[in-house]
Motif scaffolding. Structure first.
Motif: not given
Length: 1269
Positions: A405-413, A439-445, A555-558, A563-569
């Motif tokens: 769900i967090e990944l989906l929120q990041l993707q939509k953001n 929704t036609d854009c190729a986003v692979n996740s 966006i990604v750097q922000d 601090p609430s981010t659960n990912f290391t990426f």
């Protein structure tokens, strides 16, 4: 249940009887389904005799046909039609292999229509179904008994059938959660009998019984043991054997690959090592065994003396004219072009890779721009999920609902947060490129398996399987989709699709990474990829894409800082490489400026005489040093301006390296000239300008020797095909030449002005202030010259020291020669990044977690007839295709991934087109009613409107359209968007077809430049083999070609030829050093040869130390090696010339004189000028600067100093040119450039009178003065 038990009581499992017949209506236990779930009525009765037209029976179930008067079945015409519809979707992917498709239909025909149905099946569940007011008992579940012999044979015929569009196996879509790898006959049939898959109208429990076993078999039931066709057999209906790609048994015997070439060995050991040892021994033997004219020198010396006198006489005029010339040349800087595009920088416009890239990008869109995140969650504990359908499954700590769900929120953001550059305006939309929505854009996740819907992720439902009821949720759906990404509906009661919201499948290797053995749910990384169209730089949308990527990075750097981010990426954008290189260059400019400042301070301090504390400000050479630096700067500016005038672009490499190189050359000449002037004493009656001219006449030939050698060297280096090397060589050649010209003019004028100031005892910078202390009228030797003459040279040229030096340097040379053959060729892309760059982290994640490599396209050029039957057969991989077709050869290559670097076979639009045309599918039909009668009818239209197939069933089972049919239906195929009814179509053929076409495969994961280069070489060999085969097809043009295209080819092609090209460039640089040295030394071949040998040793030793220090050989290293030749000339040629012109009687004495006089100037001017500036570069952030400018230049300078000041004097003492007596006296007369006062002359004459030996007179005279050139 009572009715069913009563039915079993009266029904007997006996031949000629049915257990169900006719259709009862829709299965009430199934909700939404991909096809109508029509179920049969419970009916124990005798098999019916079919009379009349048997066309449908023969078409759907040819196994039942026993002739017009002898055909009995347990199914009606309606049931046959429903069975045909049910089999259509499966046949669409299996029809490539006729025997597989027939085996697949075989068992379902037996279960549904066999006249001995009661002996094959047992009804296990019935339900009341009301249709048209009538209630009937409908069969909704039964058991089917088959032998393992039949099941195994049918499974074997189908397990290798491919899906050309993806390169995957068809069985992976028909085995549920198990995919192709874990699929077995039982699991394959279990999926077919599972009504939750959206295809089966009722539940079938397939019981696979070994022959001779009766346990678990009801009395009277005989497990079906019909003959399943092998995939390399023709079918009774005329179908051909399956192709090699779909059937290993059909593959021809391919000769085993030749083993890779073994290492070069002699006598059982490394051949290069043995050669190096033998060479070492021979050189030692040669060393132990060895116990012309100066007219050119006189002419050059005289002309330079006259020139220098004129320049020193009119200094202001000379400076003004020099400034004007430099200004005219430098004016071209207003139109300077700085090349930053890596493709333009390292790949020649006429190179094969560039031509192939241009062809691909012209006919197809350029390879899309990739913006990607690789996300992990280290430290999170995984869990074991006990799935109702799939059993116990390991889930890593990453694959959890909250992180998805967090990944989906990041993707939509990321998708919505960019108001200035909307994603849909620039995104890659393969299925709707003309007018895409978001929704036609190729986003692979991974969230795409849930169509990016939070509701779908949260969905859960209770499901009953084999009497067990449990809750199924996102985990069950995910397990299924990771193993069956092409499914439009999972097998759970959730009924969700696995397809992405943009309409295409997301293959698991594009969604997750860091798994083993296809254990996708145990993955250690999520992969989120946004693909953008790759526009040309002059296209307005290119700036839009760049702006979106800039916003993406922000966006990604922000998000990373949150601090609430659960990912290391790790993350990257398409622009990241260029951004980071430019950022690093800008940040390292101060380092280069500090480097130049350190060199300037050293020159200004080292050039001073410092004879007295009171005259420090008078005798310092701050302004002379500054003038020398300005001369270097002006020469670089003039060179850059000139080439800007004529349109040759510059680069960051030129801005960083050329000033450094010219400074090394220029500082050396400055030191030689100024130190020679300081060691000289003006003769009685000689003007200061005449003295400067005379001193210039002494040193200018040596300066000309080095500068001309280097300039010609670099001009010949411009023959390189690599743009970066070529432009560097041109800029460096002209800069060195301009530096020499300005030294002969402007610097001589500056020295003349400084000499006038010094004669008037005026302070530097404060010209109005003068001191009373007079300048001493004697040579200023400084500290270095006496040290070199009295200490260093005698120790170096001692008898035993010389032997040790020769042994050590020959050993190092032979060892380096061996190491040179083991140097690593390539440049890993992470080295272009500065330390601490986010791109370095991305590369680590990429190599660690990605399971496949970059895609590779096999592109066809014009001249091939795809529309002919022979043309299609030479490309396709299905039934009837050539065994060595294009796609078949790529398939063969994937069986040797360690050699071919191909992991996934190529997809094939030709195969898809043939399958799309097959009348066994619903894909290609024609309208039979309405205004569109005769035109193409999409698969989603009613069969009532579209009752006619595009093509008839071929008698031999091999479907091939005619040329007219090919051209007619191809546009319809290209415009057909795949869906459940027709999973084929929408290929990306270019508008220029048939001038261009392509077939996409995937490389294995490539992690370094050596693997990328090897993959390119193997792909080209494969493409050449394919080309030669396809040219044999009738009607093919003799210039037809297939070539491989990968987006990285333009960067790695250079490494296929960089070794021979490097040898050529360095040889072209060495040649002028030998020729010019010989010419300017009066055709002195021996001195020229010794000069050449020493420079070669420096270059070879440099490459050897590169191997030890982990410096790869590449284009940047080649530039530095070319530079090494130029700097080596400075270390070597001055010494060689000084020895050649020495008038000492023995080799050792001449070597001592050259070492003391010229060695001190070379050490002060070259070594000590370069070293401080090089050491400063160690603090640069860019790894390229640290490795290829700090490390490599440090090695070059130290080796040059060691060979020029240690090895060369010893070499000359053994093999230098012999002194000829008449040359000695001629030289003593021509080069007697010192004047002494009367007292010194008297002492010299008196010393000569006291010794009656003529040789002693000469020796005393030479020892009394400071020896010059």
């Amino acid at each position: 249940i009572f009715d069913l038990e009563h039915f079993h009581f009266i029904a007997q499992h006996e031949p000629g009887h049915c257990v169900f017949y006719e259709e009862c209506g829709r299965n009430p236990s199934i909700g939404e389904s991909l096809i109508p779930p029509i179920v049969p009525c419970l009916d124990y009765s005798q098999a019916r005799h079919i009379k009349g037209d048997l066309t449908l029976t023969f078409q759907v179930c040819p196994i039942l046909d026993r002739g017009e008067n002898n055909t009995y079945t347990c199914c009606s015409i309606k049931q046959l039609s429903s069975l045909e519809r049910s089999l259509t979707l499966s046949k669409a992917v299996l029809i490539r292999c006729p025997s597989c498709a027939e085996n697949f239909a075989h068992l379902h025909c037996i279960n549904t229509c066999s006249p001995n149905q009661s002996q094959r099946v047992k009804v296990t569940k019935v339900m009341n179904v009301t249709t048209l007011g009538k209630t009937k008992e409908a069969v909704v579940a039964y058991q089917s008994f088959i032998t393992t012999t039949f099941a195994d044979a049918a499974f074997q015929s189908c397990k290798n059938v491919r899906i050309p569009a993806t390169g995957g196996f068809a069985i992976s879509t028909m085995c549920g959660r198990y995919g192709a790898k874990l699929c077995t006959p039982q699991r394959w049939y279990d999926f077919q009998g599972d009504s939750s898959n959206g295809l089966a109208p009722l539940d079938i429990d397939f019981r696979l019984i070994k022959e001779g076993y009766s346990e678990g078999v009801p009395e009277g039931v005989i497990p079906y043991n019909g003959r399943a066709l092998k995939c390399n057999e023709t079918t009774p209906s005329g179908g051909q054997v399956c192709s090699c790609q779909d059937c290993q048994e059909s593959c021809p015997s391919v000769p085993p690959l030749l083993p890779p070439p073994s290492p070069f060995r002699l006598l059982g050991i490394d051949g290069f090592l043995l050669i190096s040892i033998v060479l070492f021994c021979l050189l030692i033997l040669v060393t132990c065994a060895d116990r012309n004219s100066l007219a050119a020198q006189a002419f050059l010396s005289l002309k330079f003396q006259q020139w220098g006198t004129v320049m020193a006489t009119y200094p202001l005029t000379v400076l003004l004219l020099s400034a004007v010339v430099v200004a005219v040349f430098s004016a071209g800087l207003k139109s300077i072009e700085l090349t930053t595009d890596p493709v333009e920088l390292w790949s020649a416009a006429n190179s094969r890779a560039r031509q192939e890239k241009d062809f691909h990008d012209t006919h197809f869109d350029p390879f899309f721009r990739t913006n990607q995140l690789i996300l992990t969650a280290p430290g999170r504990k995984g869990h074991i999920y006990d799935s109702l359908l799939f059993g116990q499954q390991n889930f890593s700590g990453l694959v959890s609902k909250d992180l998805i769900i967090e990944l989906l929120q990041l993707q939509k953001n990321i998708q919505v947060r960019s108001p200035e550059s909307i994603l849909k305006d620039v995104c890659f939309a393969p299925l709707n490129p003309s007018n895409p929505s978001l929704t036609d854009c190729a986003v692979n996740s991974l969230p795409q398996y849930f169509q990016n819907s939070l509701d779908n992720i949260n969905a859960k439902v209770n499901m009953t399987e084999l009497g067990v009821t449990k809750e199924v949720d996102w985990r069950d759906h995910l397990i299924y989709c990771l193993n069956s990404p092409l499914s439009f509906k999972d097998i759970t009661d959730l009924g969700l699709s696995c397809m992405a919201d943009y309409g295409a499948p997301v293959f698991p290797f594009l969604a997750v990474g860091g798994y083993k053995n296809d254990d996708y749910t145990n993955a250690q990384a999520f992969i989120l990829t946004f693909s953008l169209n790759n526009y040309a730089r002059n296209n307005p949308k290119f700036k839009v894409a760049m702006q979106w990527e800039k916003e993406f990075l922000k966006i990604v750097q922000d998000y990373q800082k949150n601090p609430s981010t659960n990912f290391t990426f790790a993350y990257m954008a398409e622009r990241s490489l260029e951004d980071e290189i430019n950022r690093t260059t800008a940040e390292d400019i101060p380092i280069f400026m500090i480097s130049y400042a350190v060199i300037f301070v050293y020159i200004a301090v080292a050039l001073g005489e410092y004879s007295s504390c009171k005259r420090i400000l008078v005798d310092s050479k701050f302004l002379v040093g500054l003038g020398g630096i300005l001369v270097v700067a002006c020469s670089v500016l003039a060179s850059m301006g000139f080439y800007s005038w004529i349109g040759i672009p510059s680069s960051l490499v030129i801005l960083q390296v050329v000033p450094f190189l010219v400074l090394a050359v220029g500082a050396d000449n400055i030191f030689i000239f100024v130190l020679e002037y300081q060691r000289d004493v003006r003769r009685p009656g000689e003007k200061r300008e005449e003295q400067i001219g005379r001193v210039l006449g002494n040193v200018a030939p040596s300066m000309l020797l080095c500068s001309l050698s280097e300039s010609v060297c670099f001009f010949l280096g411009a023959l390189s095909t690599m743009p970066a090397v070529k432009s560097f060589a041109l800029y460096a050649a002209l800069a060195v030449l301009m530096d020499f010209i300005l030294q002969m003019t402007a610097f001589v004028a500056l020295l003349s002005l400084d000499a006038r100031r010094q004669d008037n005892n005026r302070c530097e910078l404060l010209c109005c202030v003068s001191v009373s202390t007079q300048r001493p009228n004697k040579p200023n030797e400084g500290f270095l010259l006496p040290f070199m003459r009295k200490c260093y040279a005698p120790v170096l040229l001692h008898r035993f020291t010389r032997i040790i030096v020769m042994l050590v340097f020959i050993f190092v040379f032979c060892g380096s020669l061996f190491l040179m053959f083991n140097v690593t060729v390539g440049l890993d892309q992470e080295l272009a990044m500065p330390k601490g760059s986010y791109m370095l982290n991305y590369f680590q994640y990429l190599y660690k977690y990605f399971e496949v490599g970059v895609p590779v396209y096999f592109v066809t050029k014009k001249g091939f007839k795809f529309s002919s039957v022979e043309g299609m057969n030479a490309v396709c991989s299905s039934v009837g295709c050539d065994q060595f077709s294009l796609t078949q050869k790529i398939q063969y290559a994937t069986t040797y991934p360690d050699r071919s670097y191909l992991a996934i076979p190529a997809n094939s639009w030709v195969d898809d087109f043939i399958d799309w045309l097959n009348p066994g599918s619903k894909c290609c039909r024609l309208y039979t009613l309405g205004p569109n009668a005769g035109k193409f009818c999409p698969a989603n239209q009613s069969a009532f409107l579209c009752g006619r197939k595009c093509m008839a069933t071929p008698p031999n089972g091999v479907l091939r359209p005619s040329v007219e049919q090919f051209n007619r239906f191809l546009p319809d195929f290209l415009g057909n968007r795949p869906d459940l009814q027709c999973p084929k179509g929408c290929s990306t053929l270019p508008p220029t077809f048939p001038s261009a076409s392509r077939f996409m495969a995937y490389h294995t994961p490539l992690t370094n430049s050596q693997e990328f280069t090897a993959a390119l070489l193997m792909a080209r060999e494969l493409a050449h083999n394919i080309t030669m085969g396809m040219r044999k097809v009738p009607g093919t043009s003799p210039d037809f070609e297939v070539f491989p295209y990968t987006v990285t080819n333009v960067f790695y092609e250079q490494y296929l030829t960089i070794v021979p090209e490097g040898l050529f460039n360095i040889s072209m640089c060495l040649l002028p050093t030998f020729v010019v040295c010989c010419l300017l030394l009066g055709l002195d071949l021996r001195s020229g040869l010794l000069n050449l040998i020493t420079i070669i040793m420096i270059v070879v030793d440099t490459v050897g130390i590169m191997t030890l220090w982990g410096i790869d050989y590449n284009a940047v290293a080649l530039i530095n090696l070319v530079t090494a030749v130029g700097i080596s000339v400075e270390f070597v040629s001055h010494m060689t010339r000084s020895f050649a012109l020495s008038t000492k009687p023995t080799h050792v004495e001449r070597a001592m004189e050259a070492t003391a006089n010229m060695g001190s100037a070379v050490f002060a001017g070259v070594a000590m000028t370069n070293l401080p500036g090089i050491l400063v570069l160690a603090f640069a952030k860019a790894q390229l600067i640290q490795i290829f400018f700090f490390r490599l230049n440090l090695v070059i300078t130290l080796l040059g100093m060691a060979h020029g000041l240690i090895f060369l004097p010893v070499l000359l003492s053994y093999f230098g040119m012999h002194l000829i007596l008449h040359i000695f006296f001629y030289a003593a007369d021509v080069y007697d450039n010192l004047s002494y006062d009367d007292n010194e002359m008297k002492r010299e004459t008196q010393a000569a009178t006291n010794d009656s030996r003529p040789s002693k007179v000469i020796e005393n005279q030479k020892e009394e003065r400071i020896d010059h050139f």
